[in-house]
Design an enzyme around this catalytic site. Structure first.
Site, PDB file in Angstrom:
ATOM      1  N   TYR A 167       3.876   2.346  14.019  1.00 24.12           N
ATOM      2  CA  TYR A 167       4.229   3.335  13.006  1.00 24.12           C
ATOM      3  C   TYR A 167       3.585   4.676  13.311  1.00 24.12           C
ATOM      4  CZ  TYR A 167      -0.115   1.468  10.866  1.00 24.12           C
ATOM      5  OH  TYR A 167      -1.390   1.025  10.636  1.00 24.12           O
ATOM      6  N   HIS A 183       0.855  -1.196   0.000  1.00 24.05           N
ATOM      7  CA  HIS A 183       0.000   0.000   0.000  1.00 24.05           C
ATOM      8  C   HIS A 183       0.886   1.240   0.000  1.00 24.05           C
ATOM      9  CE1 HIS A 183      -3.063  -2.619   2.456  1.00 24.05           C
ATOM     10  NE2 HIS A 183      -2.963  -3.001   1.201  1.00 24.05           N
TER      11      HIS A 183
END
Length: 469
Positions: free
Chosen positions: A133, A70
């Site tokens: 993240y 992605h």
């Protein structure tokens, strides 16, 4: 096994902007500790201060769990909390590195910065693996994404665990091959003051493109109190402020003073706040009028501001505001000549009409053509020169307005002796309205911009080209 005691180091990869970090992990018999993200240290190590706004955690139950490739319209900083992952990154941005691939393993002692538009995928190599993240934007239903099939033959990623043996979502299995991927476009560049002399030069220099937006005041009023909501500012990378209130003498009137402060100072402060909040580079064009002109020799970028009139005061205030945002270029220039009405065109017209003008001969400086300013701005942005203030004019010996007028007359086939030099005081002696004081010395030192790799053409050559082309 996780390696303890590493130094914080940065490793560039084959994909521009994709950077691997070795992280110091401190451990003993009880476990381990690390600074997963430490702004001051990581910025010092070379990572851009990308402004994270959200922290996410992905937990994976079994080894072999594989997430699809992605590419999102934001930056990510990825670090493993426990376990190990195999990571694959594919550049899905528009440009020459589209399709470039980089792979590596990450454990708690390694992290990676993934720039906007680079596709990322992760395969867990151990059970109970979790990675975290940071991202610098919030999810939006209108955001542009790109996806790539994990088994794409062009990317040819060598997965440690074959894809037919791992857990993959049906959606990820059906992503397009590289040939069918829609690349992530670059963030937008917004040019303000698009109908002005500099705005037109910037359009000619930068060209057209989906990521280039040229705005007039009718398109975007930067003095509006709603400016902060006028655009989805996270979609922008650069704002070039080529708009300004430039009626120097009218600025001395009550109405002009209000308009000048609004456009040249208050609006710039608003742009600086927007740039700071969204990590945007702000390019702001300034003026020699921020100085009083009393210095002997050329002004440098570090000389103290000392404006004489309202226009200069508003420009100095705008400079101060623009400098508050971390990513800024302040372009300080003088005696600007571009497409439209200006001193050179006026002198050429007077020469043709047989008029013998009186022209000021006690102000010294250099002409600056808008094409030169546009080229300098492009150079600073493309080379990622250090942020700060840069003087930009054309090169050559200092001259006066009267000397320039004589050159215009000569180049257009007329007698330069028709020009009569006068002092500034004499020139404005019979003025009926307020007159702004002018700096007598407008010379700007060009050492800094030349040190950044940009050398402007000679003013005399540009003047001749301007009049004949």
């Amino acid at each position: 096994m996780t390696e303890f005691g590493k130094q914080l180091t940065v490793t560039e990869t084959s994909i521009p902007g994709l950077v691997v970090f070795d992280l110091p992990v401190h451990g003993d018999s009880r476990g381990w500790f690390k600074e997963n993200w430490q702004r001051e240290k990581m910025v010092a190590a070379g990572l851009a201060d990308f402004g994270p706004v959200q922290n996410n955690i992905s937990f994976n139950d079994a080894a072999g769990t594989t997430r699809g490739i992605h590419a999102e319209p934001w930056d990510k900083f990825v670090s493993v909390a426990t376990g190990r992952i195999f990571g694959a990154w594919v550049d899905l941005r528009e440009g020459p590195t589209f399709g470039a691939v980089y792979t590596t393993e990450l454990d708690p002692s390694k992290a990676i910065f993934v720039p906007r538009g680079v596709g990322n995928s992760y395969q867990t190599l151990e059970a109970d693996t979790a990675y975290t993240y940071l991202v610098n934007d919030h999810w939006s239903p209108t955001a542009a994404y790109s996806f790539l099939n994990l088994a794409d033959e062009t990317a040819a990623i060598e997965w440690p665990i074959p894809l037919d043996q791992v857990e993959i979502s049906e959606k990820d299995k059906n992503h397009p091959r590289l040939a069918d991927v829609i690349p992530i476009p670059p963030k937008k560049t917004l040019v303000l003051g698009a109908n002005g002399q500099l705005g037109r030069a910037l359009r000619a220099r930068l060209g057209e493109g989906a990521h280039l937006e040229y705005a007039t005041r009718a398109d975007l009023d930067i003095t509006s109190p709603d400016l902060h909501t006028a655009r989805r500012w996270r979609d922008y990378d650069t704002i070039i402020n080529a708009s300004a209130y430039t009626a120097v003498d009218k600025a001395e009137t009550p109405e002009g003073r209000t308009d000048a402060w609004s456009a040249n100072a208050t609006a710039v402060a608003a742009l600086a706040r927007i740039a700071t909040a969204h990590g945007i580079t702000l390019v702001h064009v300034s003026s020699d009028y921020v100085f009083d002109g009393t210095k002997t020799g050329a002004y440098t970028e570090t000389d103290a501001l000392a404006p004489l009139g309202v226009y200069g005061q508003t420009k100095a205030a705008g400079d101060t505001a623009a400098a508050t945002t971390p990513r800024h270029y302040i372009i300080r220039t003088s005696w600007v000549i571009g497409d439209g009405n200006n001193f050179v065109r006026t002198m050429a017209n007077l020469a043709e009409r047989g008029i013998n003008p009186k022209v000021v001969d006690d102000q010294t400086g250099r002409l600056t053509f808008t094409t030169t300013i546009a080229s300098a701005i492009e150079h600073l942005l493309e080379t990622h020169a250090p942020y700060g203030v840069y003087n930009v004019t054309n090169t050559g010996e200092p001259t006066t307005w009267a000397d320039i007028a004589r050159t215009v007359f000569h180049l257009t086939g007329h007698d330069p002796n028709r020009i009569t030099g006068v002092t500034t005081a004499d020139y404005f002696a019979n003025a009926t309205g307020p007159i702004s004081p002018r700096p007598s010395n407008s010379m700007l030192d060009l050492g800094k911009i030349e040190g950044a790799g940009f050398t402007a053409p000679y003013a005399a050559e540009m003047l001749a080209r301007y009049l004949t082309g």
